[in-house]
Write a protein that holds these residues in place. Structure first.
Motif, mmCIF file in Angstrom:
data_model
loop_
_atom_site.group_PDB
_atom_site.id
_atom_site.type_symbol
_atom_site.label_atom_id
_atom_site.label_comp_id
_atom_site.label_asym_id
_atom_site.label_seq_id
_atom_site.Cartn_x
_atom_site.Cartn_y
_atom_site.Cartn_z
ATOM 1 N N SER A 245 1.832 4.901 0.246
ATOM 2 C CA SER A 245 1.207 6.265 0.808
ATOM 3 C C SER A 245 1.824 7.440 0.270
ATOM 4 O O SER A 245 1.403 8.288 0.296
ATOM 5 C CB SER A 245 1.503 6.066 2.264
ATOM 6 O OG SER A 245 3.017 6.119 2.511
ATOM 7 N N GLY B 267 5.601 3.212 1.953
ATOM 8 C CA GLY B 267 4.356 2.449 1.952
ATOM 9 C C GLY B 267 4.170 1.401 3.111
ATOM 10 O O GLY B 267 5.279 1.477 3.840
ATOM 11 N N LYS C 282 0.809 -1.257 -0.038
ATOM 12 C CA LYS C 282 -0.022 -0.072 -0.037
ATOM 13 C C LYS C 282 0.988 1.355 -0.070
ATOM 14 O O LYS C 282 1.582 1.464 1.068
ATOM 15 C CB LYS C 282 -0.947 -0.028 1.026
ATOM 16 C CG LYS C 282 -1.935 -1.080 1.372
ATOM 17 C CD LYS C 282 -2.753 -1.084 2.598
ATOM 18 C CE LYS C 282 -3.550 -2.387 2.642
ATOM 19 N NZ LYS C 282 -4.426 -2.255 4.015
#
Length: 285
Positions: free
Chosen positions: A253, A262, A251
């Motif tokens: 960021s 992330g 994920k």
């Protein structure tokens, strides 16, 4: 002056300073200029000491590679061996092992040579065997020599080298710290917090399990981290002019040309890798 230019100038200054240290160390240990004739001498020195009560172990060497392995029982054994070429009669490098107030120091002492003395010490090595588990802070340092450490468990491990590779295999420690100027750093199958600081050497970390944080800082060396697919961590990868490759399902960021942040999994640990011009590769095994 730009930040990038400042960092590059700092990197060049560090490399020049490191080269100067190597030159001075080798000049001192070899006695300077090489004479026309010399003889070869064999060196074999072994020292052994009881490991009881030892809280710190310091090992240092110039030019002679250092290897740390598991020994037998509760003993610490140092084996200094090899061949030297010299023109100085009766004067050779010597193994020194000293224990004071729970601190053990193992080092190679080179005789001070004036004039045209020579010591060609390229064939020497130092092997230190320690108990498989010892609650001691352990520090190993070399100049122009590699460090190999395998299958040990210590409280903390510090390994530093000027122009020598550092290889760690199956190490267990609360904290593993490496400082290197221009040699490669390799960590295989180890446990504990890992902190690597290198100027121009490549750093490679291969782990079967991620169980603590990892921090790597490099000026111009590539950094490669290979960890299990089911690892869980937050990451911050940054390189000013090198390529960043993140091959894990993440994920993200934040991301731009120089930095990627992330999370993988639940973000249980932190991974922070930064380099000025090196490549960063994050992948699963």
């Amino acid at each position: 002056m730009s930040i990038k230019m400042k960092k590059l100038l700092i990197a060049l200054a560090i490399i020049v300073a490191g080269s100067f240290v190597i030159a001075i160390s080798l000049f001192y240990s070899t006695g300077g200029l090489r004479p026309l004739s010399s003889i070869t001498k064999d060196i074999s020195q072994i020292e052994e000491i009881d490991a009881s009560g030892i809280k710190a172990i310091n090992i240092s060497s110039v030019s002679a590679p250092v290897k740390v392995i598991i020994g037998e029982g509760n003993k610490i054994k140092a084996d200094f061996k090899g061949k030297i070429k010299t023109n100085i009669s009766g004067r050779t490098p010597e193994l020194s092992i000293l224990k004071i107030n729970g601190e053990l120091t193992i080092e190679i002492i080179y005789p001070a040579i004036v004039g045209f003395g020579i010591f060609d010490i390229s064939d020497l090595s130092l092997e230190v065997a320690i108990p498989e588990e010892i609650a001691a802070l352990t520090k190993i340092s070399t100049t122009s020599a590699k460090i190999d450490i395998e299958n040990i468990k210590v409280a903390e491990l510090f390994a530093e080298s000027v122009s020598g590779a550092i290889n760690l295999n199956n190490i267990k420690a609360n904290n593993i710290e490496i400082e290197n100027t221009s040699g490669k750093c390799l960590i295989d199958d180890s446990n504990g917090r890992i902190n690597i600081d290198t100027v121009s050497g490549e750093a490679v970390i291969n782990l079967k399990q991620l169980d603590d944080e990892i921090k790597v800082s490099s000026i111009s060396g590539d950094v490669r981290l290979n960890i299990p697919e089911d690892s869980s961590f937050d990451f911050d990868l940054s390189s000013i002019s090198g390529k960043i490759e993140n091959n894990l399902i993440s994920k993200i960021s934040y991301a731009d040309r120089q930095e990627v942040k992330g999370t993988v999994g639940n973000g249980d640990f932190n991974i922070n890798i930064n380099t000025i011009s090196g490549r960063i590769v994050l992948e699963c095994n």
